[in-house]
Write a protein that holds these residues in place. Structure first.
Motif, short mmCIF file in Angstrom:
data_model
loop_
_atom_site.label_atom_id
_atom_site.label_comp_id
_atom_site.label_asym_id
_atom_site.label_seq_id
_atom_site.Cartn_x
_atom_site.Cartn_y
_atom_site.Cartn_z
N GLY A 1 -8.20 6.67 2.67
CA GLY A 1 -8.74 5.37 3.03
C GLY A 1 -7.64 4.51 3.61
N ASP A 2 -7.82 3.21 3.55
CA ASP A 2 -6.79 2.30 4.08
C ASP A 2 -6.42 1.23 3.06
OD1 ASP A 2 -9.01 0.69 4.07
OD2 ASP A 2 -9.08 0.39 6.24
N ALA A 3 -6.69 1.50 1.78
CA ALA A 3 -6.40 0.51 0.74
C ALA A 3 -4.91 0.38 0.47
CB ALA A 3 -7.14 0.87 -0.55
N ASN A 4 -4.15 1.43 0.63
CA ASN A 4 -2.72 1.41 0.35
C ASN A 4 -2.04 2.53 1.13
OD1 ASN A 4 -3.11 3.85 -1.27
ND2 ASN A 4 -3.97 2.45 -2.81
N ASP A 5 -0.71 2.58 1.04
CA ASP A 5 0.01 3.59 1.81
C ASP A 5 -0.34 5.00 1.37
OD1 ASP A 5 1.25 3.34 -0.62
OD2 ASP A 5 3.28 3.19 0.18
N GLN A 6 -0.63 5.21 0.10
CA GLN A 6 -0.98 6.55 -0.36
C GLN A 6 -2.26 7.03 0.30
OE1 GLN A 6 -0.60 7.53 -4.56
NE2 GLN A 6 -2.64 8.47 -4.54
N LEU B 1 -1.66 7.78 4.02
CA LEU B 1 -0.94 9.03 4.24
C LEU B 1 -1.84 10.24 4.02
CD1 LEU B 1 2.46 8.11 2.57
CD2 LEU B 1 2.07 8.56 5.00
N ILE B 2 -2.72 10.16 3.04
CA ILE B 2 -3.67 11.25 2.82
C ILE B 2 -4.61 11.37 4.01
CG2 ILE B 2 -5.60 12.03 1.39
CD1 ILE B 2 -4.15 10.75 -1.00
N ALA B 3 -5.07 10.23 4.52
CA ALA B 3 -5.94 10.24 5.70
C ALA B 3 -5.24 10.88 6.89
CB ALA B 3 -6.37 8.82 6.03
N ALA B 4 -3.97 10.56 7.07
CA ALA B 4 -3.22 11.16 8.17
C ALA B 4 -3.10 12.67 8.00
CB ALA B 4 -1.83 10.52 8.25
N ARG B 5 -2.85 13.11 6.78
CA ARG B 5 -2.73 14.54 6.51
C ARG B 5 -4.03 15.27 6.82
NH1 ARG B 5 0.47 17.80 7.28
NH2 ARG B 5 1.97 16.29 6.51
N VAL B 6 -5.15 14.66 6.44
CA VAL B 6 -6.45 15.31 6.62
C VAL B 6 -6.82 15.45 8.09
CG1 VAL B 6 -8.92 15.04 6.21
CG2 VAL B 6 -7.30 14.63 4.35
N CYS B 7 -6.52 14.44 8.89
CA CYS B 7 -6.92 14.48 10.30
C CYS B 7 -5.77 14.89 11.22
CB CYS B 7 -7.49 13.14 10.74
SG CYS B 7 -6.35 11.75 10.66
N GLU C 1 3.97 -5.10 5.06
CA GLU C 1 3.96 -4.84 3.63
C GLU C 1 5.19 -4.03 3.23
OE1 GLU C 1 0.15 -3.25 2.45
OE2 GLU C 1 -0.86 -4.30 4.09
N ASN C 2 5.08 -3.34 2.12
CA ASN C 2 6.19 -2.54 1.63
C ASN C 2 5.69 -1.13 1.35
OD1 ASN C 2 8.62 -1.68 0.61
ND2 ASN C 2 8.24 -2.50 -1.44
N CYS C 3 6.15 -0.17 2.13
CA CYS C 3 5.72 1.21 1.95
C CYS C 3 6.50 1.85 0.81
CB CYS C 3 5.91 2.01 3.24
SG CYS C 3 5.30 3.71 3.14
N GLN C 4 5.77 2.38 -0.16
CA GLN C 4 6.40 2.98 -1.33
C GLN C 4 6.75 4.46 -1.11
OE1 GLN C 4 7.19 1.08 -3.97
NE2 GLN C 4 6.32 -0.66 -2.84
N ARG C 5 6.21 5.05 -0.07
CA ARG C 5 6.40 6.49 0.18
C ARG C 5 7.00 6.70 1.55
NH1 ARG C 5 3.64 9.67 -3.46
NH2 ARG C 5 2.38 8.52 -4.98
N LEU D 1 -0.65 2.66 9.27
CA LEU D 1 0.65 2.93 8.67
C LEU D 1 1.71 2.01 9.27
CD1 LEU D 1 2.07 4.78 6.65
CD2 LEU D 1 2.52 6.37 8.52
N TYR D 2 1.62 1.77 10.55
CA TYR D 2 2.55 0.84 11.22
C TYR D 2 2.46 -0.55 10.60
CZ TYR D 2 3.80 -2.64 14.77
OH TYR D 2 4.31 -3.74 15.41
#
Length: 791
Positions: free
Chosen positions: A360-365, A368-374, A396-400, A389-390
């Protein structure tokens, strides 16, 4: 779907390249090692060589990553001999190959075959594959618009009558099939899929019309079904009823990039029917649809079937622990993966969702999962994900961060031709390398980032946004140290930008600054390469444009600075400057901008390099040039630099002797007198904006006893530099034999006293008893050693 930490393998980005990788790169960059090139560019394997599939498959893979190789029909002729070569798993992306290459590949009876964005392939490729399909397990056509049949009942679309023969693909052992943008009518799918009874994975992304999936009986053993961007035109309940006949199904993708195409009436009911009817479902992607519902309390769903987890038919079920009502039956049996990217009503932000991994687009995690899937098969959606992600990095602050870096690099590498992916990726890379501690970026990672940026810049060199983002990202690295492995590609793309980007624009400006940094800090072969690639001519065109338009800006100054740096101890580049009309532009700049100190300094520094070349000094011996040099001897607005460089040029010209001075006005004697007058005005302790790599040009002038004024300038320069920067230059004087020449000056009767006085001061500065020099040298050595240790 595994936990997020298992989705990203950062090991591939760190550590040294394997020996195998280095070997494949070497072969692909030098195909003559394994093949012979014919008169028309076609290649053939060198007689006597035999390669197994493990090598052949990798050669094709690595060849597509090499900038200097065109993977076309001529290339694939290397594998024409199926005895000497073996192919098993082949993927060709963004290539101009024709059906001929498909025939060569298919002759190897491959097991896995994929073609992405190969626009010149036709339906004939299918027939080549059919003739050699006994081992084929996986087949994919994406972005190959001329391959997919449009009408299976007509000869107009193909020379083959698919209806009469009853099938399209003759591949009984096929397990995986991906056909993008299929346009056949719904009733023709049984022919399209005829005979593929062992199919377990089917991808019909972007198909124009699949009806209600009535052809489910053609693929009874499906485990995975992807219907990405497939709009359900008919009755959605009928569609669901057919889908749930596939009881083995574990992975289902009915997501959309365009939310408008994913609207269902009675969305909660549709999703509940779908999930209830697929008991083995592990992975579900409903991104871009409204199937997640509104996330508010609604009337209970009446389900006349036995729902997952128990219950009787005909009962009403109230689900209080699930914020996606249609998934309520999976509360106690959560999905491994649920795709919610782009769903309405903030579905991915809800709390009680029965899934272990969510995109989804709720947080960086989730992003990133969405990017991996597509990543592989949904470039249009991937571009949107990268934009999200940009924004995480910007606002914001990316934790990963490490996972984000791996994701962006992989996306840009896999989708080089997708302009918007490259733009979004390069913008995100800028924020990553700007934010991340550079010490944490190991050499292999830096190389990967820079190489990825350069590949994108080369593919989209006329896209201003891409070039701006990439140049800004490159500026975060140490130039040229971090880019040396990509030096030539970087120079080429920056030169293109300098020539073709908007005049006076940011992209042109930053490109020239980077070129100047490259020219300043490289030597020998690298400086000559700059000239060979056309850097001198490009800089002169920039200068001419500004002179013609009466524009004075930093680009004009930096263009001259770049030429100054690239001509340093590089005679061939000095020759190029003269051959391409540099002196005419020099005169025009002096006339138009007589008080621009930085510009004059850069131009005179460049001509000082020209004057150091014996064979080129006669070109400077013209009255119009000598007059300008002599006038600039009196220039002192910026301190000494302009006057210093003018004196140096004239000293080198005068060193050739009286017979070589062919200019009547100003006379040689007048010039020599003016030189001494200028030298004596300079402050011997002045700080300098200059960098000598070698003193040999200066030391050569110490031997010019027939013209002591030449010695005077050279020995003053040595005295100044060894006094102000003893730790940097004293060792250079000693290493290049300067002390011997200086001692010779002291014992010779021809130099006048001022020259000897300056020579003595240099000897004193460089004396082993000079504690200041030794202390500074020791401190510098200690600092260098500590820096090397930390690195």
């Amino acid at each position: 779907m595994a936990h997020i930490d298992a989705l990203f393998n950062s090991k591939q980005y760190v550590g040294p390249e394997s020996l195998a990788e280095l070997c494949f790169k070497k072969i692909c960059n030098n195909l003559d090692i394994i093949s012979i090139k014919g008169k028309h560019g076609q290649r053939s394997l060198i007689r006597g060589l035999v390669f197994p599939s493990e090598i052949c498959d990798k050669i094709i893979e690595f060849a597509q990553k090499c900038d200097n190789i065109i993977v076309d029909d001529d290339f694939f002729l290397i594998f024409e001999d199926i005895i000497a070569t073996r192919l098993r798993r082949v993927k060709v992306t963004n290539s101009k190959i024709s059906d001929i290459s498909v025939g060569i590949i298919a002759n190897h009876h491959v097991t896995h075959l994929a073609f992405n964005d190969c626009e010149y392939l036709s339906k004939l490729s299918i027939e080549y594959i059919n003739n050699n399909s006994k081992n084929l397990q996986s087949l994919s056509f994406r972005g190959c618009h001329n391959v997919n049949p449009v009408d299976l009942t007509s000869y107009i679309d193909s020379s083959v009558n698919y209806l009469k023969r009853g099938y399209v693909f003759n591949a009984n052992n096929l397990r995986h099939l991906a056909l993008e943008r299929v346009q056949v009518a719904p009733e023709q799918y049984p022919i399209l899929l005829s005979g593929l009874t062992n199919l377990t994975h089917l991808d019909l992304s972007n198909a124009s019309n699949i009806g209600n999936f009535e052809f489910y009986s053609s693929v009874p053993y499906l485990i995975s079904l992807c219907l990405y961007n497939v709009k359900i035109i008919g009755d959605p309940h009928a569609f669901v009823e057919n889908i749930i006949k596939l009881k083995r199904l574990k992975h289902l993708d009915i997501s959309h990039a365009n939310h408008a195409n994913g609207i269902y009436k009675n969305s909660n009911q549709i999703l509940a029917e779908l999930v209830n009817g697929l008991p083995n479902l592990l992975s579900l992607d409903i991104g871009g649809t409204n199937l997640a519902g509104r996330g508010v309390a609604e009337h209970p769903i009446r389900d006349n079937t036995r729902v997952c987890g128990g219950g009787g038919g005909g009962d009403d079920y109230y689900y209080g622990l699930c914020d996606i009502q249609g998934l309520a039956c999976r509360v106690n049996n959560p999905l491994q993966y649920l795709g919610l990217y782009g769903t309405g009503d903030g579905a991915c932000r809800r709390h009680d969702i029965p899934a272990k991994v969510i995109s989804g687009d709720a947080n960086d995690q989730q992003i990133l999962i969405a990017a991996r899937v597509c990543m592989d098969n949904k470039p249009d959606l991937l571009q949107k994900v990268l934009n999200d992600l940009y924004h995480v990095f910007r606002y914001e602050n990316c934790q990963r961060m490490d996972q984000a870096l791996c994701t962006v690099l992989e996306a840009m590498e896999k989708h080089l031709s997708e302009k918007h992916i490259q733009i979004s990726g390069s913008a995100t890379l800028f924020y990553i390398v700007k934010t991340k501690d550079k010490c944490q970026l190991v050499g292999q990672m830096k190389k990967r980032i820079i190489g990825t940026l350069l590949a994108g810049m080369s593919a989209h060199k006329d896209e201003e946004t891409m070039m701006r983002n990439s140049c800004l990202a490159l500026c975060q690295f140490r130039i040229p140290h971090d880019v040396m492995s990509n030096y030539e590609p970087l120079v080429k793309v920056l030169l293109h930008s300098a020539k073709h980007a908007e005049s006076e624009g940011f992209v042109q400006r930053i490109g020239i600054y980077l070129l100047n940094s490259l020219a300043c800090q490289v030597e020998g072969k690298k400086k000559r390469l700059l000239g060979k690639l056309g850097c001198v001519g490009t800089m002169l065109k920039l200068v001419q444009y500004r002179v013609d338009c009466s524009i004075f800006d930093d680009v004009l100054e930096v263009a001259w600075s770049t030429m100054w740096n690239m001509t340093d101890e590089t005679p061939i580049n000095c020759q190029r400057f003269l051959d391409e009309g540099g002196m005419n532009l020099f005169l025009r700049c002096v006339k138009q901008y007589p008080s621009k100190e930085e510009l004059l300094r850069n131009m005179m520094g460049l001509l000082g390099n020209v004057a150091e070349v014996d064979a080129l000094r006669p070109h400077l011996m013209q009255q119009q040039y000598v007059s300008v040099f002599a006038n600039l001897l009196r220039y002192d607005s910026d301190g000494i630099e302009v006057s210093y460089n003018a004196t140096g040029i004239l000293a080198h010209m005068a060193s050739d002797g009286i017979e070589s001075w062919s200019v009547e006005q100003p006379s040689r004697d007048q010039v020599l007198s003016m030189m001494v007058e200028a030298i004596e005005r300079w402050d011997l302790s002045a700080q300098r904006n200059i960098n000598y790599r070698s003193f040999l040009p200066l030391l050569r002038l110490l031997d010019v006893y027939h013209t002591p004024e030449c010695q005077h300038w050279a020995v003053w320069a040595l005295a100044n530099l060894t006094q102000v920067y003893p730790n940097k230059y004293c060792s250079l004087v000693e290493a290049e034999g300067g002390l011997e020449k200086l001692n010779n000056l002291l014992t010779d009767g021809r130099p006048y006293n001022r020259i000897k006085s300056l020579a003595l001061s240099v000897i004193v500065h460089c004396s082993p008893n000079n504690t200041r020099w030794k202390q500074q040298e020791t401190l510098q050595s200690s600092s260098d050693a500590e820096y090397s240790f930390d690195g």
